[in-house]
Write an enzyme that holds these catalytic residues in place. Structure first.
Site, PDB file in Angstrom:
ATOM      1  N   LYS A 160     -12.275   2.603   4.011  1.00  0.00           N
ATOM      2  CA  LYS A 160     -10.885   3.036   4.190  1.00  0.00           C
ATOM      3  C   LYS A 160     -10.691   3.890   5.452  1.00  0.00           C
ATOM      4  O   LYS A 160      -9.621   4.454   5.654  1.00  0.00           O
ATOM      5  CB  LYS A 160     -10.411   3.788   2.941  1.00  0.00           C
ATOM      6  CG  LYS A 160     -10.528   2.931   1.661  1.00  0.00           C
ATOM      7  CD  LYS A 160      -9.747   3.476   0.488  1.00  0.00           C
ATOM      8  CE  LYS A 160     -10.031   2.639  -0.763  1.00  0.00           C
ATOM      9  NZ  LYS A 160      -9.081   2.852  -1.842  1.00  0.00           N
ATOM     10  N   PHE A 180      -9.500  10.610  -2.365  1.00  0.00           N
ATOM     11  CA  PHE A 180     -10.147  11.104  -3.579  1.00  0.00           C
ATOM     12  C   PHE A 180     -10.814   9.919  -4.257  1.00  0.00           C
ATOM     13  O   PHE A 180     -10.288   8.801  -4.185  1.00  0.00           O
ATOM     14  CB  PHE A 180      -9.113  11.714  -4.541  1.00  0.00           C
ATOM     15  CG  PHE A 180      -8.936  13.192  -4.333  1.00  0.00           C
ATOM     16  CD1 PHE A 180      -8.229  13.671  -3.240  1.00  0.00           C
ATOM     17  CD2 PHE A 180      -9.480  14.100  -5.229  1.00  0.00           C
ATOM     18  CE1 PHE A 180      -8.075  15.023  -3.034  1.00  0.00           C
ATOM     19  CE2 PHE A 180      -9.330  15.461  -5.038  1.00  0.00           C
ATOM     20  CZ  PHE A 180      -8.630  15.932  -3.940  1.00  0.00           C
ATOM     21  N   ASP A 210      -4.613  -0.124  -9.383  1.00  0.00           N
ATOM     22  CA  ASP A 210      -5.047  -1.213  -8.503  1.00  0.00           C
ATOM     23  C   ASP A 210      -4.301  -2.508  -8.824  1.00  0.00           C
ATOM     24  O   ASP A 210      -4.186  -3.387  -7.984  1.00  0.00           O
ATOM     25  CB  ASP A 210      -6.557  -1.435  -8.662  1.00  0.00           C
ATOM     26  CG  ASP A 210      -7.346  -0.281  -8.051  1.00  0.00           C
ATOM     27  OD1 ASP A 210      -6.859   0.304  -7.063  1.00  0.00           O
ATOM     28  OD2 ASP A 210      -8.432   0.040  -8.571  1.00  0.00           O
ATOM     29  N   LYS A 270     -16.306   3.940   0.022  1.00  0.00           N
ATOM     30  CA  LYS A 270     -14.860   4.124   0.240  1.00  0.00           C
ATOM     31  C   LYS A 270     -14.568   4.838   1.559  1.00  0.00           C
ATOM     32  O   LYS A 270     -13.592   4.544   2.227  1.00  0.00           O
ATOM     33  CB  LYS A 270     -14.240   4.894  -0.933  1.00  0.00           C
ATOM     34  CG  LYS A 270     -14.170   4.038  -2.187  1.00  0.00           C
ATOM     35  CD  LYS A 270     -13.661   4.779  -3.403  1.00  0.00           C
ATOM     36  CE  LYS A 270     -13.935   3.934  -4.649  1.00  0.00           C
ATOM     37  NZ  LYS A 270     -13.613   4.583  -5.889  1.00  0.00           N
ATOM     38  N   ASN A 280      -2.451   5.467 -16.004  1.00  0.00           N
ATOM     39  CA  ASN A 280      -3.799   6.061 -16.043  1.00  0.00           C
ATOM     40  C   ASN A 280      -3.692   7.523 -16.444  1.00  0.00           C
ATOM     41  O   ASN A 280      -2.604   8.041 -16.645  1.00  0.00           O
ATOM     42  CB  ASN A 280      -4.507   5.875 -14.695  1.00  0.00           C
ATOM     43  CG  ASN A 280      -3.769   6.577 -13.578  1.00  0.00           C
ATOM     44  OD1 ASN A 280      -3.672   7.795 -13.555  1.00  0.00           O
ATOM     45  ND2 ASN A 280      -3.199   5.789 -12.654  1.00  0.00           N
ATOM     46  N   LYS A 290      12.876  -5.672 -23.509  1.00  0.00           N
ATOM     47  CA  LYS A 290      11.701  -5.218 -24.260  1.00  0.00           C
ATOM     48  C   LYS A 290      10.975  -6.424 -24.898  1.00  0.00           C
ATOM     49  O   LYS A 290      11.638  -7.254 -25.537  1.00  0.00           O
ATOM     50  CB  LYS A 290      12.159  -4.240 -25.341  1.00  0.00           C
ATOM     51  CG  LYS A 290      11.007  -3.590 -26.066  1.00  0.00           C
ATOM     52  CD  LYS A 290      11.494  -2.647 -27.140  1.00  0.00           C
ATOM     53  CE  LYS A 290      10.317  -2.198 -27.982  1.00  0.00           C
ATOM     54  NZ  LYS A 290      10.699  -1.736 -29.290  1.00  0.00           N
TER      55      LYS A 290
HETATM   56  N1  CTP Z   1      -5.908   4.344  -3.384  1.00  0.00           N
HETATM   57  C1  CTP Z   1      -4.757   3.878  -2.770  1.00  0.00           C
HETATM   58  N2  CTP Z   1      -4.228   2.688  -3.169  1.00  0.00           N
HETATM   59  C2  CTP Z   1      -4.788   1.974  -4.149  1.00  0.00           C
HETATM   60  C3  CTP Z   1      -5.954   2.432  -4.790  1.00  0.00           C
HETATM   61  C4  CTP Z   1      -6.490   3.628  -4.382  1.00  0.00           C
HETATM   62  O1  CTP Z   1      -4.262   4.553  -1.869  1.00  0.00           O
HETATM   63  N3  CTP Z   1      -4.239   0.840  -4.527  1.00  0.00           N
HETATM   64  C5  CTP Z   1      -6.478   5.613  -2.921  1.00  0.00           C
HETATM   65  C6  CTP Z   1      -6.495   6.704  -3.972  1.00  0.00           C
HETATM   66  O2  CTP Z   1      -5.327   7.506  -3.881  1.00  0.00           O
HETATM   67  C7  CTP Z   1      -7.749   7.503  -3.609  1.00  0.00           C
HETATM   68  C8  CTP Z   1      -8.665   6.487  -2.980  1.00  0.00           C
HETATM   69  O3  CTP Z   1      -7.831   5.385  -2.602  1.00  0.00           O
HETATM   70  O4  CTP Z   1      -7.509   8.497  -2.645  1.00  0.00           O
HETATM   71  C9  CTP Z   1      -9.754   5.982  -3.875  1.00  0.00           C
HETATM   72  O5  CTP Z   1      -9.177   5.519  -5.077  1.00  0.00           O
HETATM   73  P1  CTP Z   1     -10.082   4.855  -6.202  1.00  0.00           P
HETATM   74  O6  CTP Z   1      -9.209   4.404  -7.325  1.00  0.00           O
HETATM   75  O7  CTP Z   1     -11.219   5.781  -6.501  1.00  0.00           O
HETATM   76  O8  CTP Z   1     -10.716   3.635  -5.405  1.00  0.00           O
HETATM   77  P2  CTP Z   1     -10.387   2.148  -5.290  1.00  0.00           P
HETATM   78  O9  CTP Z   1     -10.384   1.805  -3.843  1.00  0.00           O
HETATM   79  O10 CTP Z   1      -9.178   1.755  -6.070  1.00  0.00           O
HETATM   80  O11 CTP Z   1     -11.716   1.494  -5.929  1.00  0.00           O
HETATM   81  P3  CTP Z   1     -12.155   1.339  -7.472  1.00  0.00           P
HETATM   82  O12 CTP Z   1     -10.919   1.491  -8.318  1.00  0.00           O
HETATM   83  O13 CTP Z   1     -12.755  -0.016  -7.504  1.00  0.00           O
HETATM   84  O14 CTP Z   1     -13.173   2.431  -7.717  1.00  0.00           O
END
Ligand code: CTP
Length: 405
Positions: A340, A322, A278, A336, A209, A288
């Site tokens: 969480k 975040f 995710d 969130k 990302n 490869k």
């Molecule tokens: N986070 C995490 N582990 C994951 C995904 C996210 O610890 N697998 C944490 C990120 O570091 C951040 C927070 O969760 O502090 C929110 O991450 P974000 O990507 O915005 O949210 P998601 O829960 O992944 O939801 P979505 O991608 O559907 O918006």
């Protein structure tokens, strides 16, 4: 505190220019090395000789006049300065700095500085309250300049109101406050995650990302300065680790999960600034993958949600998340916080200019579990880190989470 410190004092053309003499005198008496830059306008009010007599240094005026041994006066001054002040700061210098103009020695020097810069505006009340001047001040504040608000009272021109140069004693106090490092995180152990995880497809490719890691590194650096023991669990970035932080390099979400969970029992605060993938490829090829005529379908499987797990296992720790969103920011972020089990969530709309990945600034809303939303102006990521740690520190005080000492 001031002994041996190198100050650059910019004096611009206002009647309060003579009061900068008192400030220079106070700093010199306190053992500081003071270099004064005067603009053309300032010299209409006070002669350079007055500042030279008090500072015991030549006054700098001309961008192209190089004192012996100096190649570039503006860069020499910028490099050596521990702090700069503009006393008094006219509406003109505020406008120039707010636009990034560099047409004289003072503006070029200030633009090249990385030390704190304190701006002490002084002008007629109507000029000061003019919306354009106020907008310039807001912009300067957002970009990290520190403003010492003018005093209220009778002015040299006969008007009355805000616009008088702040008292020299007030400016001195502000100088000391800025130079004095805040040490409120002493005896705290904190964990910050940063960067974007990389999920391997094969030995040379990955799913990743756009996270630069700048926000997480700024948070770690600030926490070190404020006295905390800092673990920085970092996915790949191009940044140098902040001095004093314990760096733990990881690549994947799974590795970050392991590292964070292992440290969790011993930390007081976790700030999850990392952008965690995710999903990861279900199988990472050992060789490869070769190009074929047909397209390629990657099967992805879910990664653990690290923050969610931390929320479940939470005991004494404070959890800060975040959320980088592209639409309906507050509602997505609010979900969130609850899901969480967070104490605080920093949400931003990454499509907004000044708030995206890789940017040096951010524009965020801070959300609390009781539903409160606090919008913050655009800020430099280091300045934002200070604000986030201020909030975390306040929460620790409110929740009576005492530091072990
Ligand atoms: N986070 C995490 N582990 C994951 C995904 C996210 O610890 N697998 C944490 C990120 O570091 C951040 C927070 O969760 O502090 C929110 O991450 P974000 O990507 O915005 O949210 P998601 O829960 O992944 O939801 P979505 O991608 O559907 O918006």
């Amino acid at each position: 505190m001031l002994t041996g410190k190198f100050f650059v004092i910019g004096v611009t053309g206002g009647i309060a220019a003579y009061r900068a003499l008192d400030l220079v005198s106070g700093l010199v008496k306190a053992g500081a090395e003071v270099h004064v830059i005067m603009t053309v306008g300032a010299q209409q009010f006070v002669r350079p000789l007055a500042f030279e007599s008090i500072s015991h240094n030549r006054v700098h005026i001309d961008t192209f006049e190089t004192p012996p041994g100096w190649h570039y006066p503006h860069l020499e001054l910028a490099r050596q300065a521990d702090m700069a002040l503009i006393v008094p700061a006219t509406a003109n210098i505020l406008a120039k700095l707010a636009c990034g103009l560099a047409d004289d020695l003072l503006t070029t020097t200030v633009l090249a500085m990385s030390c704190p810069v304190l701006i002490c505006p002084a002008m007629n009340v109507h000029m000061y309250l003019n919306q354009v001047v106020q907008d310039n001040l807001s912009r300067l504040r957002r970009t990290g300049f520190k403003i010492v608000d003018p005093a209220v009272g009778p002015q040299a021109c006969g008007d009355e109101g805000p616009g008088r140069l702040a008292d020299v004693a007030v400016i001195m106090e502000k100088i000391k406050k800025v130079l004095e490092p805040k040490k409120d995180l002493i005896h705290r152990t904190v964990l910050v995650t940063a960067g974007g995880t990389c999920e391997p497809i094969d030995p040379v490719r990955y799913v990743g990302n756009r996270s630069s890691g700048k926000m997480g590194y700024a948070l770690a650096e600030t926490a070190v300065h404020r006295g905390a023991k800092v673990y920085l669990v970092s996915a790949p970035t191009r940044l140098a680790a902040p001095e004093g932080a314990h760096l733990i390099n990881v690549e994947t979400a799974e590795q970050m999960y392991q590292a964070v969970l292992e440290l969790y029992p011993q930390v007081d605060v976790v700030i999850k600034a990392a952008a965690v993938a995710d999903y990861r490829p279900r199988v990472a090829a050992t060789q490869k993958i070769k190009k074929k005529e047909a397209g390629l379908v990657l099967e992805l499987e879910k990664n653990p949600d690290i923050l969610m797990e931390l929320g479940k296992q939470k005991k004494h720790q404070l959890l800060v998340g975040f959320a980088a969103e592209t639409e309906d920011v507050i509602n997505h972020a609010r979900e969130k916080v609850n899901k969480k089990n967070l104490d605080l969530l920093v949400a931003n709309d990454v499509t907004q200019p000044g708030a995206g990945f890789g940017s040096d600034t951010n524009i965020v809303n801070i959300l609390y579990p009781d539903g409160k939303v606090e919008p913050l102006p655009e800020m430099d990521k280091l300045a934002l880190s200070e604000v986030i740690w201020d909030k975390v520190q306040q929460l620790m005080v409110d929740k009576k989470i005492y530091a072990a000492d």
